[in-house]
Design an enzyme around this catalytic site. Sequence first.
Site, PDB file in Angstrom:
ATOM      1  N   TRP A 297      37.314  32.164  43.499  1.00 59.07           N
ATOM      2  CA  TRP A 297      36.334  33.146  43.934  1.00 59.07           C
ATOM      3  C   TRP A 297      35.004  32.495  44.295  1.00 59.07           C
ATOM      4  CZ3 TRP A 297      35.146  36.663  46.774  1.00 59.07           C
ATOM      5  CH2 TRP A 297      34.249  37.690  46.534  1.00 59.07           C
TER       6      TRP A 297
ATOM      7  N   SER B 163      37.664  42.722  45.720  1.00 60.15           N
ATOM      8  CA  SER B 163      37.669  41.512  46.540  1.00 60.15           C
ATOM      9  C   SER B 163      38.715  40.526  46.054  1.00 60.15           C
ATOM     10  CB  SER B 163      36.287  40.856  46.515  1.00 60.15           C
ATOM     11  OG  SER B 163      35.832  40.714  45.173  1.00 60.15           O
TER      12      SER B 163
ATOM     13  N   LYS C 167      39.056  47.609  34.799  1.00 59.89           N
ATOM     14  CA  LYS C 167      40.111  47.705  35.817  1.00 59.89           C
ATOM     15  C   LYS C 167      41.137  46.592  35.662  1.00 59.89           C
ATOM     16  CE  LYS C 167      38.535  44.170  38.496  1.00 59.89           C
ATOM     17  NZ  LYS C 167      39.260  43.094  39.199  1.00 59.89           N
TER      18      LYS C 167
ATOM     19  N   SER D  18      46.767  40.545  43.085  1.00 58.27           N
ATOM     20  CA  SER D  18      46.111  40.751  41.799  1.00 58.27           C
ATOM     21  C   SER D  18      46.800  39.979  40.686  1.00 58.27           C
ATOM     22  CB  SER D  18      46.100  42.248  41.458  1.00 58.27           C
ATOM     23  OG  SER D  18      45.763  42.461  40.108  1.00 58.27           O
ATOM     24  N   ARG D  19      46.055  39.101  40.005  1.00 56.68           N
ATOM     25  CA  ARG D  19      46.628  38.328  38.904  1.00 56.68           C
ATOM     26  C   ARG D  19      46.977  39.227  37.714  1.00 56.68           C
ATOM     27  NH1 ARG D  19      42.450  34.620  40.616  1.00 56.68           N
ATOM     28  NH2 ARG D  19      41.054  35.279  38.953  1.00 56.68           N
TER      29      ARG D  19
ATOM     30  N   ASP E  46      37.485  48.936  43.069  1.00 53.56           N
ATOM     31  CA  ASP E  46      38.035  47.748  42.416  1.00 53.56           C
ATOM     32  C   ASP E  46      39.306  48.078  41.644  1.00 53.56           C
ATOM     33  OD1 ASP E  46      38.045  45.055  41.954  1.00 53.56           O
ATOM     34  OD2 ASP E  46      36.238  45.009  40.744  1.00 53.56           O
TER      35      ASP E  46
ATOM     36  N   GLY F 256      32.904  44.139  42.812  1.00 58.98           N
ATOM     37  CA  GLY F 256      33.538  44.993  43.811  1.00 58.98           C
ATOM     38  C   GLY F 256      34.935  44.538  44.164  1.00 58.98           C
TER      39      GLY F 256
END
Length: 338
Positions: free
Chosen positions: A11, A143, A196, A259-260, A249, A141
Amino acid sequence: MNVIVLGAGAWGTALAISAARAPQPGRTVTLWARDAALVADMAARRENVRYLPAQALPPSLQLSAEPLALRLAALQPSDLVVVATPMAALRGMLTQLQGVSAPVAWLCKGFESAAQGGHGLMGHEVQAQAAPQLLAGVLSGPSFAQEVAAGQPTALVAASAHAAVRDALVTAFHGSSLRVYANDDVVGVEVGGAVKNVLAIATGLCDGLQLGLNARAALVTRGLAEITRLGLALGAKPETFMGLSGLGDLVLTATGDLSRNRKVGLALAQGQTLAQAVQALGHVAEGVYSARTVLQRAQHLGVPMPITQGVVDLLDGRLQPAQAVMALMGREPTAEGG
């Protein structure tokens, strides 16, 4: 403006690439890493093969592994420091930034483990203890690093109590493919970004068990209710949870194949152990490490979070995947707001 991104994971690298791709007069972007070998490899290949392969580093992006104290000593108040470490490393990094006059923002999403901070703290709470004088905030957010690095359209939220921090983040990163919206509700933005990840594990479990799209929609919706309840108890603004760092998110992390945390849920549904699921990722899945702390904060506040409770029971081995689903579906009837 000199923008320095501390941490060359996926990231941090993606955000540095995005900022350097469209250079502005008087602005430089530097990606710093503690690992000199990693920096040397990135400089030779102009690519972060370890954490973000197949994404070229722009020629204008500077790379550094020099002692952090030297890099920080050269900063001006008009510069920007972005901390791109996992939550577990945030406290140590902020401690090193105590004397910095430039705005500081972190990217990590989650709660510090109780073993580190004693109470399971969010990023702004860690900062209040470790470096209270900093002008600080968070960039969050929906991403995925790969898409940001590739220049695909993305929207983020810059949250801080300080206008100077919000303005610096917008100036540094807002561009043709990356929109940055300002927000002063740091608590709401951080709660949404942290919880989340836990709910994405539950949604991955649901999809891995092939329970259907109805079940996925129910989990996402009831998950948003859990995020909102906890956020309001911590002093957040309700409208934040209908924005980028809340609903946005959650939807991305719970349903996106990149998504991990979702991958962890999918792996558990397929019978893998938690250790096997985490090892296969090769990256940090913050939901695994923050789930218990989220639940502890909720219980301390008297906030019911049954999905989060189910995820913790699953991660701790008290429930098998199918049992976790049955525990949620077997709850007593309640009104939708409960």
